[in-house]
Design a protein around this motif. Sequence first.
Motif, PDB file in Angstrom:
ATOM      1  N   TYR A  59       0.628  -1.228   0.074  1.00 17.76           N
ATOM      2  CA  TYR A  59      -0.138  -0.070   0.026  1.00 17.76           C
ATOM      3  C   TYR A  59       1.057   1.207  -0.034  1.00 17.76           C
ATOM      4  CZ  TYR A  59      -3.739  -3.153   1.198  1.00 17.76           C
ATOM      5  OH  TYR A  59      -4.717  -4.260   1.140  1.00 17.76           O
ATOM      6  N   LEU A  92      -6.422   2.032  -8.919  1.00 18.83           N
ATOM      7  CA  LEU A  92      -7.536   2.630  -7.943  1.00 18.83           C
ATOM      8  C   LEU A  92      -8.547   1.892  -7.411  1.00 18.83           C
ATOM      9  CD1 LEU A  92      -8.771   5.594  -7.216  1.00 18.83           C
ATOM     10  CD2 LEU A  92     -10.240   5.538  -9.061  1.00 18.83           C
ATOM     11  N   MET A  93      -8.707   1.836  -5.894  1.00 25.54           N
ATOM     12  CA  MET A  93      -9.596   0.755  -5.339  1.00 25.54           C
ATOM     13  C   MET A  93     -11.014   1.335  -5.174  1.00 25.54           C
ATOM     14  SD  MET A  93      -7.298  -1.469  -4.900  1.00 25.54           S
ATOM     15  CE  MET A  93      -5.578  -1.677  -4.330  1.00 25.54           C
ATOM     16  N   LYS A  94     -11.571   0.389  -5.848  1.00 27.04           N
ATOM     17  CA  LYS A  94     -13.304   0.604  -5.709  1.00 27.04           C
ATOM     18  C   LYS A  94     -13.768  -0.596  -5.399  1.00 27.04           C
ATOM     19  CE  LYS A  94     -13.364   4.179  -9.251  1.00 27.04           C
ATOM     20  NZ  LYS A  94     -14.187   4.579 -10.738  1.00 27.04           N
ATOM     21  N   PRO A  95     -14.336  -0.736  -4.182  1.00 21.66           N
ATOM     22  CA  PRO A  95     -14.526   0.376  -3.391  1.00 21.66           C
ATOM     23  C   PRO A  95     -13.084   0.544  -2.306  1.00 21.66           C
ATOM     24  CG  PRO A  95     -15.527  -1.545  -2.156  1.00 21.66           C
ATOM     25  CD  PRO A  95     -15.035  -1.985  -3.827  1.00 21.66           C
ATOM     26  N   PRO A  96     -12.949   1.460  -1.619  1.00 26.06           N
ATOM     27  CA  PRO A  96     -11.544   1.593  -1.204  1.00 26.06           C
ATOM     28  C   PRO A  96     -11.261   0.462  -0.052  1.00 26.06           C
ATOM     29  CG  PRO A  96     -12.966   3.907  -0.965  1.00 26.06           C
ATOM     30  CD  PRO A  96     -13.716   2.805  -1.533  1.00 26.06           C
ATOM     31  N   SER A 155     -10.236  -0.852   3.333  1.00 21.91           N
ATOM     32  CA  SER A 155     -10.036  -0.244   4.717  1.00 21.91           C
ATOM     33  C   SER A 155     -10.325  -1.303   5.809  1.00 21.91           C
ATOM     34  CB  SER A 155     -11.387   0.418   4.972  1.00 21.91           C
ATOM     35  OG  SER A 155     -12.579  -0.387   5.120  1.00 21.91           O
ATOM     36  N   ARG A 175      -8.465   4.712   8.507  1.00 20.42           N
ATOM     37  CA  ARG A 175      -8.282   5.258   7.072  1.00 20.42           C
ATOM     38  C   ARG A 175      -8.636   4.279   6.027  1.00 20.42           C
ATOM     39  NH1 ARG A 175      -2.895   4.926   4.532  1.00 20.42           N
ATOM     40  NH2 ARG A 175      -2.150   3.831   6.217  1.00 20.42           N
ATOM     41  N   GLU A 176      -9.233   4.881   4.883  1.00 17.00           N
ATOM     42  CA  GLU A 176      -9.374   3.991   3.722  1.00 17.00           C
ATOM     43  C   GLU A 176      -8.268   4.336   2.535  1.00 17.00           C
ATOM     44  OE1 GLU A 176     -13.227   5.480   2.580  1.00 17.00           O
ATOM     45  OE2 GLU A 176     -14.178   4.243   3.897  1.00 17.00           O
ATOM     46  N   HIS A 185      -7.365   4.593  -1.095  1.00 14.62           N
ATOM     47  CA  HIS A 185      -7.925   4.816  -2.309  1.00 14.62           C
ATOM     48  C   HIS A 185      -7.109   4.850  -3.496  1.00 14.62           C
ATOM     49  CE1 HIS A 185     -11.956   6.616  -0.822  1.00 14.62           C
ATOM     50  NE2 HIS A 185     -11.066   6.622   0.202  1.00 14.62           N
ATOM     51  N   CYS A 213      -5.094   7.349  -4.345  1.00 16.53           N
ATOM     52  CA  CYS A 213      -5.474   8.751  -4.842  1.00 16.53           C
ATOM     53  C   CYS A 213      -4.466   9.128  -5.773  1.00 16.53           C
ATOM     54  CB  CYS A 213      -5.787   9.752  -3.738  1.00 16.53           C
ATOM     55  SG  CYS A 213      -7.141   9.582  -2.636  1.00 16.53           S
ATOM     56  N   CYS A 260      -4.406   8.616  -9.106  1.00 15.96           N
ATOM     57  CA  CYS A 260      -4.137   7.566 -10.249  1.00 15.96           C
ATOM     58  C   CYS A 260      -4.476   8.020 -11.449  1.00 15.96           C
ATOM     59  CB  CYS A 260      -5.087   6.087  -9.945  1.00 15.96           C
ATOM     60  SG  CYS A 260      -4.956   4.950 -11.059  1.00 15.96           S
TER      61      CYS A 260
END
Length: 329
Positions: free
Chosen positions: A269, A288-292, A294, A308-309, A311, A313, A315
Amino acid sequence: MEAAKPLNHSSKKVLLYLGLLSDKAGFHIGENAYSGGPLGELVQWSDLIASLYVLGYKLDFSHELVDIKTKFQNVGNADNCRGTSLMPYDVIYTDIVGIKHFRAVTKHKFERIKCLFRVLDSFGTEPIYNFKLWKPYIIGDMGKTWGNWNLQPRQFMTMFPHTPDNSFLGFVIDVELDPSVKFKKKHQGLVYGKESYMWEDKRDYLDILSKYMDIHATVTTEVNIKNEKVENVQVEIPGFVFNHEILPRNDLFDLLKQTKVFIGLGFPYEGPAPLEAIALGCIFLNPLMKPPISRTNSKFLASKPTEREVHMCGCIQIYVLMYLINMCY
């Protein structure tokens, strides 16, 4: 490197207890350090040790539980955490594994020494997972997480600035570049992932990238001592990938100087490597993580004391990135 000489005052005594290197931890970080194991925490520890040494502190090192028993056997008679000759150290730098060792060994004495701790904590510890007062409101069994320490939140020192509740310690990116020497980038990418299990379910992603550039890797072919905390899965590396295996630091930097894109796989990560790649002129691409990701949907993060998630970010869509690379180089 020469240590500083203190001026008219005694140097503070500092204990550095590296719990992550202990046999009891089961991480085998020391054994795997030169064969593809994680290095991020060791980078931060090295920078901390060098800084304290240069500043002139008196340093002791340990990762053995027996040293805790020996050095802290008399602190039970101390009136408070500071200001007594019974305390063998002024400050204790450790990590979450180390603080677990201290609490297990010192038992009721732990309260007398806990103000001395400075805890290297990669992911950070948010107050809700630190103070016992909030325990009834936490989902899951607190005893199985990395939290519940009842320290001051600023005593936790993070690798990245995740939260203002903790202290940001950081690390050093030591990349020496000669401005007079220009290095030419090749149309290639280097994958961020030294062990094959990190490549699981990434074939489609890498297939797309391979249409636009040569793909290189530094995946270990050695069988590492298994990390008891991670379920390692052996994944076959695609045939179009040129694998250099584990490289010495200077050889890795030479490879990055020739590389346009540092290719993340979503895991690890975070770590120093992407920043080193950026410092050497690479673009860092990460899914990009969808969903984030966690603690609610990731086994790896489930026990981490943070909301914390992840994501990933920043990307960039792959096709847009390829266009930018062609334009810039």
